[in-house]
Structure formats: C-alpha cells, structure tokens
Design a protein around this motif. Structure first.
Motif, mmCIF file in Angstrom:
data_model
loop_
_atom_site.group_PDB
_atom_site.id
_atom_site.type_symbol
_atom_site.label_atom_id
_atom_site.label_comp_id
_atom_site.label_asym_id
_atom_site.label_seq_id
_atom_site.Cartn_x
_atom_site.Cartn_y
_atom_site.Cartn_z
ATOM 1 N N VAL A 87 0.832 -1.202 0.000
ATOM 2 C CA VAL A 87 0.000 0.000 0.000
ATOM 3 C C VAL A 87 0.866 1.252 0.000
ATOM 4 O O VAL A 87 0.601 2.208 -0.736
ATOM 5 N N GLU A 88 1.931 1.251 0.785
ATOM 6 C CA GLU A 88 2.833 2.405 0.823
ATOM 7 C C GLU A 88 3.525 2.609 -0.529
ATOM 8 O O GLU A 88 3.681 3.739 -0.985
ATOM 9 N N GLU A 133 -3.956 7.283 -4.897
ATOM 10 C CA GLU A 133 -4.622 7.788 -3.696
ATOM 11 C C GLU A 133 -5.230 6.581 -2.994
ATOM 12 O O GLU A 133 -6.094 5.907 -3.552
ATOM 13 N N VAL A 134 -4.761 6.295 -1.775
ATOM 14 C CA VAL A 134 -5.158 5.069 -1.077
ATOM 15 C C VAL A 134 -5.951 5.409 0.181
ATOM 16 O O VAL A 134 -5.531 6.228 0.993
ATOM 17 N N SER A 162 1.136 4.174 -2.981
ATOM 18 C CA SER A 162 1.002 5.592 -2.678
ATOM 19 C C SER A 162 2.185 6.379 -3.242
ATOM 20 O O SER A 162 2.008 7.446 -3.830
ATOM 21 N N TYR A 171 -1.209 6.965 3.271
ATOM 22 C CA TYR A 171 -2.587 6.600 2.983
ATOM 23 C C TYR A 171 -3.505 7.195 4.038
ATOM 24 O O TYR A 171 -3.080 7.556 5.132
#
Length: 68
Positions: A23-24, A32-33, A27, A50
């Motif tokens: 997820v990082e 856009e998380v 980003s 996030y």
C-alpha cells in the motif's frame, strides 16, 4: 502508470502486515489510497502514505485479545 484511487479493506492481524508495504509503494507511485479499518484493531496505524477511515465494530479490544 497514472495514479488511481484504491480502497483497501484489510483483515485484522497478519494480512495487514503483509499489505502495508504494498500500500505504501502504491502511494509512492501516485495512487490515492484509503484504508478502511475497524475502530478496534491491533496494528492499524496512521500514515502519511494513505488515509485511514474507521468503521464501528461491536467488540472491544479486550474481546479481540481473548478471541485469540
């Protein structure tokens, strides 16, 4: 690639530990998380990479601890 919008709904526990790095990175690449997390959780933490949105749950942290 162009950045997009992602909604991430991790499970409580180890699933998030595995997903957090991915997820990082997404980003960092312009996505856009938003991470949807329960109000009661062990490992969900805020990050500038996030946005965290919480949802109410019926169990307490003590009940979660006892379940495991």
């Amino acid at each position: 690639s162009d950045g997009g919008k992602l909604l991430v709904v991790p499970m409580v526990g180890s699933h998030w530990l595995s997903m957090k790095e991915a997820v990082e990175k997404l980003s960092e690449r312009g996505h856009e998380v938003v991470v949807l997390a329960p109000e009661v959780s062990w490992q969900m933490e805020m990050s500038q990479a996030y946005k965290v949105v919480t949802h109410p749950v019926s169990q307490t942290l003590e009940e979660l601890d006892n379940a495991f």
